[in-house]
Design an enzyme around this catalytic site. Structure first.
Site, PDB file in Angstrom:
ATOM      1  N   ASN A   1       0.695  -1.144  -0.055  1.00 42.95           N
ATOM      2  CA  ASN A   1      -0.053   0.034  -0.098  1.00 42.95           C
ATOM      3  C   ASN A   1       0.864   1.117  -0.154  1.00 42.95           C
ATOM      4  O   ASN A   1       2.082   1.209   0.686  1.00 42.95           O
ATOM      5  CB  ASN A   1      -0.835  -0.044   1.262  1.00 42.95           C
ATOM      6  CG  ASN A   1      -1.766   1.431   1.301  1.00 42.95           C
ATOM      7  OD1 ASN A   1      -2.542   1.678   0.438  1.00 42.95           O
ATOM      8  ND2 ASN A   1      -1.604   1.952   2.442  1.00 42.95           N
TER       9      ASN A   1
ATOM     10  N   HIS B   1       0.915   5.087   1.401  1.00 43.99           N
ATOM     11  CA  HIS B   1       0.249   5.984   2.238  1.00 43.99           C
ATOM     12  C   HIS B   1       0.788   7.394   2.451  1.00 43.99           C
ATOM     13  O   HIS B   1       1.954   7.506   2.185  1.00 43.99           O
ATOM     14  CB  HIS B   1       0.217   5.226   3.644  1.00 43.99           C
ATOM     15  CG  HIS B   1      -0.664   6.082   4.622  1.00 43.99           C
ATOM     16  ND1 HIS B   1      -2.029   5.912   4.744  1.00 43.99           N
ATOM     17  CD2 HIS B   1      -0.324   6.758   5.757  1.00 43.99           C
ATOM     18  CE1 HIS B   1      -2.467   7.171   5.649  1.00 43.99           C
ATOM     19  NE2 HIS B   1      -1.368   7.527   6.269  1.00 43.99           N
TER      20      HIS B   1
ATOM     21  N   SER C   1       4.777   6.682   2.177  1.00 42.54           N
ATOM     22  CA  SER C   1       5.421   5.637   2.676  1.00 42.54           C
ATOM     23  C   SER C   1       4.721   4.416   2.036  1.00 42.54           C
ATOM     24  O   SER C   1       3.564   4.449   1.748  1.00 42.54           O
ATOM     25  CB  SER C   1       5.027   5.171   4.170  1.00 42.54           C
ATOM     26  OG  SER C   1       5.658   6.274   4.986  1.00 42.54           O
TER      27      SER C   1
ATOM     28  N   ASP D   1      -2.789   0.600   8.180  1.00 48.73           N
ATOM     29  CA  ASP D   1      -1.456   1.409   7.733  1.00 48.73           C
ATOM     30  C   ASP D   1      -0.282   1.214   8.909  1.00 48.73           C
ATOM     31  O   ASP D   1       0.674   1.936   9.070  1.00 48.73           O
ATOM     32  CB  ASP D   1      -1.682   2.937   7.872  1.00 48.73           C
ATOM     33  CG  ASP D   1      -2.690   3.244   7.007  1.00 48.73           C
ATOM     34  OD1 ASP D   1      -2.956   2.809   5.660  1.00 48.73           O
ATOM     35  OD2 ASP D   1      -3.597   4.322   7.092  1.00 48.73           O
TER      36      ASP D   1
HETATM   37  C1  GAR Z   1      -2.794   9.026  -3.021  1.00 46.13           C
HETATM   38  O1  GAR Z   1      -2.158  10.335  -2.525  1.00 46.13           O
HETATM   39  C2  GAR Z   1      -2.463   7.903  -2.021  1.00 46.13           C
HETATM   40  O2  GAR Z   1      -1.273   7.932  -1.155  1.00 46.13           O
HETATM   41  C3  GAR Z   1      -3.676   8.141  -1.133  1.00 46.13           C
HETATM   42  O3  GAR Z   1      -4.687   8.310  -2.024  1.00 46.13           O
HETATM   43  C4  GAR Z   1      -4.130   9.013  -3.121  1.00 46.13           C
HETATM   44  C5  GAR Z   1      -4.581   8.409  -4.463  1.00 46.13           C
HETATM   45  O4  GAR Z   1      -4.298   9.083  -5.632  1.00 46.13           O
HETATM   46  N1  GAR Z   1      -4.052   6.862  -0.409  1.00 46.13           N
HETATM   47  C6  GAR Z   1      -4.424   6.878   1.010  1.00 46.13           C
HETATM   48  O5  GAR Z   1      -4.801   7.967   1.360  1.00 46.13           O
HETATM   49  C7  GAR Z   1      -4.660   5.382   1.293  1.00 46.13           C
HETATM   50  N2  GAR Z   1      -5.164   5.549   2.683  1.00 46.13           N
HETATM   51  P1  GAR Z   1      -4.476   8.214  -6.934  1.00 46.13           P
HETATM   52  O6  GAR Z   1      -5.619   7.503  -7.161  1.00 46.13           O
HETATM   53  O7  GAR Z   1      -4.276   9.270  -7.854  1.00 46.13           O
HETATM   54  O8  GAR Z   1      -3.198   7.138  -7.109  1.00 46.13           O
END
Ligand code: GAR
Length: 190
Positions: free
Chosen positions: A101, A103, A130, A139
């Site tokens: 994942n 985060h 991360s 997480d």
């Molecule tokens: C990213 O910033 C990722 O790190 C975050 O959501 C966004 C997705 O963007 N993830 C979380 O918050 C997980 N809890 P994307 O769909 O453009 O890759």
């Protein structure tokens, strides 16, 4: 696995070319109109949707449907890339050791949501992202890579998120490449 715009998914998919030992086999979304689905199709990657809203109050049923969709594609590694549903031990146990994942915080700081606002509220001088192995602890699995960015004067949660996202697109492919080669040495950027 995605829920949204899929920019990290695109970065991962585009990295899997040439001598990269992995190839994308499926993009699975829990949101039927997630922007990432069209991007996956444009990249020629198979897609599937398991809409969590069809499983209201039935998390085991939702996770069983996710697992069935994944089993049909038989992935060796699963990358959560903006997948915004909590996964329980039923799912993480089935795929143990194979789920990553990304985060948007420097874990163990700020698990959960609103990571950038929390970093700003705390007055942190740096923020980042991360990549970690997914376990039943939200997480909380072992960290496999981190990228750091400075917090700048006048930053808002959105401006900080945009700066971190640029680094996410470098970090996640770097970690995946190492991980599929069997190397769990953390990737440290920035
Ligand atoms: C990213 O910033 C990722 O790190 C975050 O959501 C966004 C997705 O963007 N993830 C979380 O918050 C997980 N809890 P994307 O769909 O453009 O890759």
């Amino acid at each position: 696995m995605i829920s949204g715009s899929g920019s990290n998914m695109v970065a991962l998919a585009e990295s899997m070319a040439g001598d990269h030992p992995a190839r994308p086999v499926l993009v699975l979304s829990n949101v039927p109109d997630a922007g990432g689905l069209a991007k996956a199709e444009a990249l020629g990657i198979a897609t599937a949707v398991v809409d969590h809203r069809a499983f209201k109050g039935d998390r085991p049923g939702f996770e069983a449907a996710l697992t069935a969709a994944l089993e049909a594609a038989a992935p060796d590694v699963i990358c959560l890339a903006g997948f915004m549903r909590i996964l329980t031990r039923r799912f993480t146990g089935r795929w143990a050791g194979r789920v990553l994942n990304i985060h948007p915080s420097l874990l163990p700081k700020y698990p959960g949501l609103h990571t950038h606002a929390r970093a700003l509220d705390a007055g942190d001088a740096e923020a980042g992202c991360s990549v970690h192995e997914v376990t039943e602890d939200l997480d909380g699995g072992p960290v496999l890579g981190q990228a750091r960015v400075p917090v700048l004067p006048g930053d808002t949660p959105d401006s900080l998120a945009a700066r971190v996202l640029v680094e996410e697109h470098k970090l996640y492919p770097a970690v995946l490449r190492r991980f599929v080669a069997g190397d769990r040495t953390p990737v440290l950027l920035g």
